[in-house]
Design an enzyme around this catalytic site. Structure first.
Site, PDB file in Angstrom:
ATOM      1  N   TYR A   1      29.053   9.955  -5.418  1.00  0.00           N
ATOM      2  CA  TYR A   1      28.913  11.078  -4.492  1.00  0.00           C
ATOM      3  C   TYR A   1      29.950  12.162  -4.793  1.00  0.00           C
ATOM      4  O   TYR A   1      30.427  12.842  -3.900  1.00  0.00           O
ATOM      5  CB  TYR A   1      28.981  10.589  -3.029  1.00  0.00           C
ATOM      6  CG  TYR A   1      27.992   9.463  -2.778  1.00  0.00           C
ATOM      7  CD1 TYR A   1      26.635   9.715  -2.774  1.00  0.00           C
ATOM      8  CD2 TYR A   1      28.423   8.147  -2.602  1.00  0.00           C
ATOM      9  CE1 TYR A   1      25.718   8.693  -2.599  1.00  0.00           C
ATOM     10  CE2 TYR A   1      27.518   7.112  -2.422  1.00  0.00           C
ATOM     11  CZ  TYR A   1      26.168   7.395  -2.424  1.00  0.00           C
ATOM     12  OH  TYR A   1      25.260   6.381  -2.251  1.00  0.00           O
TER      13      TYR A   1
ATOM     14  N   TYR B   1      33.396  14.401   5.096  1.00  0.00           N
ATOM     15  CA  TYR B   1      33.602  13.155   5.869  1.00  0.00           C
ATOM     16  C   TYR B   1      35.074  12.880   6.154  1.00  0.00           C
ATOM     17  O   TYR B   1      35.422  11.775   6.576  1.00  0.00           O
ATOM     18  CB  TYR B   1      33.088  11.936   5.085  1.00  0.00           C
ATOM     19  CG  TYR B   1      31.750  12.092   4.415  1.00  0.00           C
ATOM     20  CD1 TYR B   1      30.589  12.241   5.167  1.00  0.00           C
ATOM     21  CD2 TYR B   1      31.636  12.048   3.027  1.00  0.00           C
ATOM     22  CE1 TYR B   1      29.356  12.366   4.544  1.00  0.00           C
ATOM     23  CE2 TYR B   1      30.411  12.173   2.402  1.00  0.00           C
ATOM     24  CZ  TYR B   1      29.278  12.334   3.161  1.00  0.00           C
ATOM     25  OH  TYR B   1      28.061  12.450   2.538  1.00  0.00           O
TER      26      TYR B   1
ATOM     27  N   CYS C   1      36.955  29.729  -0.416  1.00  0.00           N
ATOM     28  CA  CYS C   1      37.302  30.503   0.780  1.00  0.00           C
ATOM     29  C   CYS C   1      36.930  29.778   2.066  1.00  0.00           C
ATOM     30  O   CYS C   1      36.141  30.290   2.874  1.00  0.00           O
ATOM     31  CB  CYS C   1      36.592  31.846   0.725  1.00  0.00           C
ATOM     32  SG  CYS C   1      37.043  32.732  -0.749  1.00  0.00           S
ATOM     33  N   GLU C   2      37.417  28.593   2.220  1.00  0.00           N
ATOM     34  CA  GLU C   2      37.217  27.849   3.474  1.00  0.00           C
ATOM     35  C   GLU C   2      38.443  26.968   3.675  1.00  0.00           C
ATOM     36  O   GLU C   2      38.923  26.360   2.709  1.00  0.00           O
ATOM     37  CB  GLU C   2      35.997  26.913   3.384  1.00  0.00           C
ATOM     38  CG  GLU C   2      34.708  27.635   3.186  1.00  0.00           C
ATOM     39  CD  GLU C   2      33.508  26.883   3.748  1.00  0.00           C
ATOM     40  OE1 GLU C   2      33.697  26.024   4.630  1.00  0.00           O
ATOM     41  OE2 GLU C   2      32.405  27.183   3.289  1.00  0.00           O
TER      42      GLU C   2
ATOM     43  N   GLU D   1      20.281  -2.326  -3.607  1.00  0.00           N
ATOM     44  CA  GLU D   1      20.358  -0.910  -4.000  1.00  0.00           C
ATOM     45  C   GLU D   1      21.801  -0.402  -4.013  1.00  0.00           C
ATOM     46  O   GLU D   1      22.144   0.558  -3.317  1.00  0.00           O
ATOM     47  CB  GLU D   1      19.545  -0.059  -3.012  1.00  0.00           C
ATOM     48  CG  GLU D   1      18.097  -0.477  -2.847  1.00  0.00           C
ATOM     49  CD  GLU D   1      17.398   0.276  -1.719  1.00  0.00           C
ATOM     50  OE1 GLU D   1      18.061   0.934  -0.897  1.00  0.00           O
ATOM     51  OE2 GLU D   1      16.162   0.203  -1.663  1.00  0.00           O
ATOM     52  N   PRO D   2      22.677  -1.000  -4.797  1.00  0.00           N
ATOM     53  CA  PRO D   2      24.073  -0.537  -4.781  1.00  0.00           C
ATOM     54  C   PRO D   2      24.260   0.773  -5.527  1.00  0.00           C
ATOM     55  O   PRO D   2      23.633   1.006  -6.557  1.00  0.00           O
ATOM     56  CB  PRO D   2      24.815  -1.672  -5.507  1.00  0.00           C
ATOM     57  CG  PRO D   2      23.798  -2.233  -6.447  1.00  0.00           C
ATOM     58  CD  PRO D   2      22.456  -2.090  -5.775  1.00  0.00           C
ATOM     59  N   GLY D   3      25.090   1.631  -4.995  1.00  0.00           N
ATOM     60  CA  GLY D   3      25.442   2.877  -5.675  1.00  0.00           C
ATOM     61  C   GLY D   3      26.949   2.962  -5.792  1.00  0.00           C
ATOM     62  O   GLY D   3      27.538   2.780  -6.851  1.00  0.00           O
ATOM     63  N   ARG D   4      27.596   3.180  -4.643  1.00  0.00           N
ATOM     64  CA  ARG D   4      29.037   3.391  -4.599  1.00  0.00           C
ATOM     65  C   ARG D   4      29.832   2.248  -5.252  1.00  0.00           C
ATOM     66  O   ARG D   4      30.797   2.479  -5.969  1.00  0.00           O
ATOM     67  CB  ARG D   4      29.466   3.513  -3.131  1.00  0.00           C
ATOM     68  CG  ARG D   4      30.926   3.844  -2.929  1.00  0.00           C
ATOM     69  CD  ARG D   4      31.307   3.719  -1.442  1.00  0.00           C
ATOM     70  NE  ARG D   4      30.334   4.262  -0.551  1.00  0.00           N
ATOM     71  CZ  ARG D   4      30.334   5.513  -0.070  1.00  0.00           C
ATOM     72  NH1 ARG D   4      31.305   6.334  -0.400  1.00  0.00           N
ATOM     73  NH2 ARG D   4      29.387   5.923   0.759  1.00  0.00           N
TER      74      ARG D   4
ATOM     75  N   ARG E   1      33.428  15.292  -0.529  1.00  0.00           N
ATOM     76  CA  ARG E   1      33.631  14.164   0.401  1.00  0.00           C
ATOM     77  C   ARG E   1      34.803  14.381   1.381  1.00  0.00           C
ATOM     78  O   ARG E   1      34.649  14.117   2.571  1.00  0.00           O
ATOM     79  CB  ARG E   1      33.803  12.851  -0.350  1.00  0.00           C
ATOM     80  CG  ARG E   1      32.614  12.495  -1.248  1.00  0.00           C
ATOM     81  CD  ARG E   1      32.657  11.065  -1.759  1.00  0.00           C
ATOM     82  NE  ARG E   1      32.388  10.108  -0.716  1.00  0.00           N
ATOM     83  CZ  ARG E   1      33.303   9.418  -0.075  1.00  0.00           C
ATOM     84  NH1 ARG E   1      34.567   9.541  -0.398  1.00  0.00           N
ATOM     85  NH2 ARG E   1      32.970   8.605   0.899  1.00  0.00           N
TER      86      ARG E   1
HETATM   87  N1  LLP Z   1      19.749   2.839  -0.522  1.00  0.00           N
HETATM   88  C1  LLP Z   1      19.468   3.852   0.322  1.00  0.00           C
HETATM   89  C2  LLP Z   1      18.162   3.893   0.966  1.00  0.00           C
HETATM   90  C3  LLP Z   1      20.443   4.826   0.568  1.00  0.00           C
HETATM   91  O1  LLP Z   1      20.171   5.821   1.411  1.00  0.00           O
HETATM   92  C4  LLP Z   1      21.701   4.749  -0.065  1.00  0.00           C
HETATM   93  C5  LLP Z   1      22.732   5.755   0.188  1.00  0.00           C
HETATM   94  C6  LLP Z   1      21.934   3.684  -0.958  1.00  0.00           C
HETATM   95  C7  LLP Z   1      20.929   2.739  -1.154  1.00  0.00           C
HETATM   96  C8  LLP Z   1      23.227   3.523  -1.711  1.00  0.00           C
HETATM   97  O2  LLP Z   1      24.285   3.259  -0.880  1.00  0.00           O
HETATM   98  P1  LLP Z   1      25.703   2.851  -1.514  1.00  0.00           P
HETATM   99  O3  LLP Z   1      25.561   1.536  -2.201  1.00  0.00           O
HETATM  100  O4  LLP Z   1      26.081   3.910  -2.455  1.00  0.00           O
HETATM  101  O5  LLP Z   1      26.632   2.779  -0.366  1.00  0.00           O
HETATM  102  N2  LLP Z   1      27.391  10.890   0.500  1.00  0.00           N
HETATM  103  C9  LLP Z   1      27.968   9.753   1.203  1.00  0.00           C
HETATM  104  C10 LLP Z   1      27.142   8.506   1.061  1.00  0.00           C
HETATM  105  C11 LLP Z   1      25.697   8.695   1.445  1.00  0.00           C
HETATM  106  C12 LLP Z   1      24.876   7.475   1.193  1.00  0.00           C
HETATM  107  C13 LLP Z   1      23.429   7.826   1.240  1.00  0.00           C
HETATM  108  N3  LLP Z   1      22.568   6.724   1.001  1.00  0.00           N
HETATM  109  C14 LLP Z   1      29.405   9.563   0.734  1.00  0.00           C
HETATM  110  O6  LLP Z   1      29.879  10.331  -0.095  1.00  0.00           O
HETATM  111  O7  LLP Z   1      30.091   8.665   1.212  1.00  0.00           O
END
Ligand code: LLP
Length: 427
Positions: free
Chosen positions: A384, A316, A355-356, A273-276, A312
């Site tokens: 994100y 964070y 305003c923060e 499940e890659p996103g980032r 972000r």
């Molecule tokens: N699978 C599940 C169940 C997840 O909760 C997430 C991310 C992913 C896959 C994807 O993860 P990735 O490959 O993108 O690392 N907003 C934060 C990151 C929150 C991630 C939430 N879950 C940021 O900006 O760093």
């Protein structure tokens, strides 16, 4: 590697100059490189090819329909976490059978929506959720599949807000309880719980936490199989890092070299499940300098993007490399370094108009002297970034542009003031 490169001292996305895009759509705007998105996806697919995994792009990282569609066309399924993401994935042309659905609070309406769509896998986060899903599938006499999300109690060494596999997190079930849960619930006429799921955090910039988590879960699967329970699928989640700074994250082949040997003879269908790792370096946020403000203590570069556009850094304290899109000779940015070794830099806080005091993209950042009207790129903003943006301070959300070669496509128009109030019931 990405396709945001300086040519003749000007930043380009693929074959198009950022300045050209801004002339058409204004600032702030997100600019994405289609080829980078697809390359990043393919790099993961190639690195893990031996496992022939189902790669479910995590929609939450960057959810624009065009981007989802692009990745679905490249072969991706989707990781969704809400009815809205499921809807989005389907609208983008994704195949629901190639989608996985995680989240600790799925409502009955969302479960029914997923059953109607023919969702591939529910990733189950608790026993009450499991019981509810069994009840609904039985009532509706629909056969569906589920994977139990395991909390392996592993420190992914990332920000505490995005660590999800440690003991006290709300996600999944404790690994010590997993055997008892599978034994009690696996035999059901409608819900086939033959999978396990992991997602321990994000970003994870080393391979060790993945290895540790996978080894733990493989031991669990071994035990279950010995007791006659069929486990045929393991979803290893997302969490691969991205280079916010140079070489911060392992590359796909490094993750694969650590993980593939553990999984290749397991007889398990692997889901990822890659996103980032796909989206982060496929997008930048472009903003314009409004003012340079010098006080006794500090200098501020005040830009027209705010924490509502990219939260972000505020949320964070995340680092994003920032550099002007047009530079003087010799000021080519050192690749995403926190303290560039270049002449005549000035120290700024790069701040937005909100305003923060938290509305700050960078503290004490060394930049070429800024000028009113010049454009700055905030790099590694594809993941994100827009997906976490808001209308806070009643600021219309930014435009999104997708570039492929020399083609530019507006994939989300800038919101208008009318958009700000349109859902409000007011007469
Ligand atoms: N699978 C599940 C169940 C997840 O909760 C997430 C991310 C992913 C896959 C994807 O993860 P990735 O490959 O993108 O690392 N907003 C934060 C990151 C929150 C991630 C939430 N879950 C940021 O900006 O760093």
């Amino acid at each position: 590697m990405d396709l945001f490169q300086y040519r003749n001292n000007e930043l380009f996305c693929e074959e198009v100059s950022i300045e050209q895009i801004v002339r058409d759509v204004g600032t702030p705007c997100y600019v994405y490189s289609a080829s980078t998105l697809v390359n990043h996806y393919k790099r993961i697919a190639d690195a893990f090819a031996e496992l022939d995994p189902l790669i479910c792009y995590s929609i939450k990282s960057c959810s624009n329909l065009h981007i989802c569609k692009l990745l679905a066309s490249a072969g991706a399924g989707f990781d969704v976490v809400s009815g809205g993401e499921l809807y989005r994935g389907i609208q983008a042309g994704g195949d629901p059978a190639k989608m996985v659905y995680a989240g600790v609070g799925k409502t009955d309406a969302e479960i029914n929506q997923a059953l109607d769509a023919g969702l591939g896998w529910f990733n189950i986060e608790s026993v009450p959720e499991l019981e509810n899903l069994q009840k609904i599938t039985a009532q509706r006499k629909i056969v569906s599949r589920a994977a139990l999300r395991i909390n392996p109690d592993i420190d992914p060494k990332t920000h505490r807000y995005t660590a999800t596999g440690k003991k006290h997190s709300k996600f999944g079930v404790a690994i010590e309880r997993a055997e008892e849960i599978v034994k009690k619930y696996a035999k059901h006429d409608y819900l086939r719980m033959t999978g396990l799921h992991l997602h321990i955090g994000s970003p994870i910039n080393s391979t060790e936490p993945f290895i540790e988590a996978i080894e733990k879960v493989l031991r669990l699967i071994d035990g279950l199989r010995k007791d006659g329970f069929e486990i045929d699928t393991l979803d290893i989640g997302g969490g691969f890092g991205a280079d916010y700074t140079k070489d911060q994250s392992p590359v796909s082949t490094t993750y694969a070299a650590a993980m593939v040997p553990l999984l290749k003879n397991s007889g398990l269908k692997i889901i990822m499940e890659p996103g980032r790792s796909i989206a982060a370096n496929s997008g930048i946020l472009v903003t314009q300098v409004l003012f340079e403000k010098d006080s006794e203590e500090k200098s501020f570069a005040i830009v027209d993007a705010g924490m509502n556009d990219l939260i972000r850094p505020a949320l964070y304290e995340a680092f994003h490399f920032i550099w002007p899109t047009k530079i003087a000779q010799g000021m080519l940015p050192p690749v995403r370094s926190e303290r560039p070794d270049l002449p005549n830099l000035k120290k700024y806080d790069v701040v937005g108009p909100i305003c923060e005091s938290g509305d700050c993209f960078a503290h004490d950042r060394y930049l070429p002297r800024v000028n009113r009207g010049e454009l700055m790129a905030i790099f590694t903003a594809g993941a994100y970034g827009f997906s976490m943006s808001s209308q806070y301070n009643s600021r219309p959300r930014a435009a999104e542009v997708l570039v492929q070669g020399n083609l530019t496509r507006l994939i989300r128009r800038r919101e208008t003031y009318q958009d700000l109030i349109q859902a409000e019931v007011f007469e």
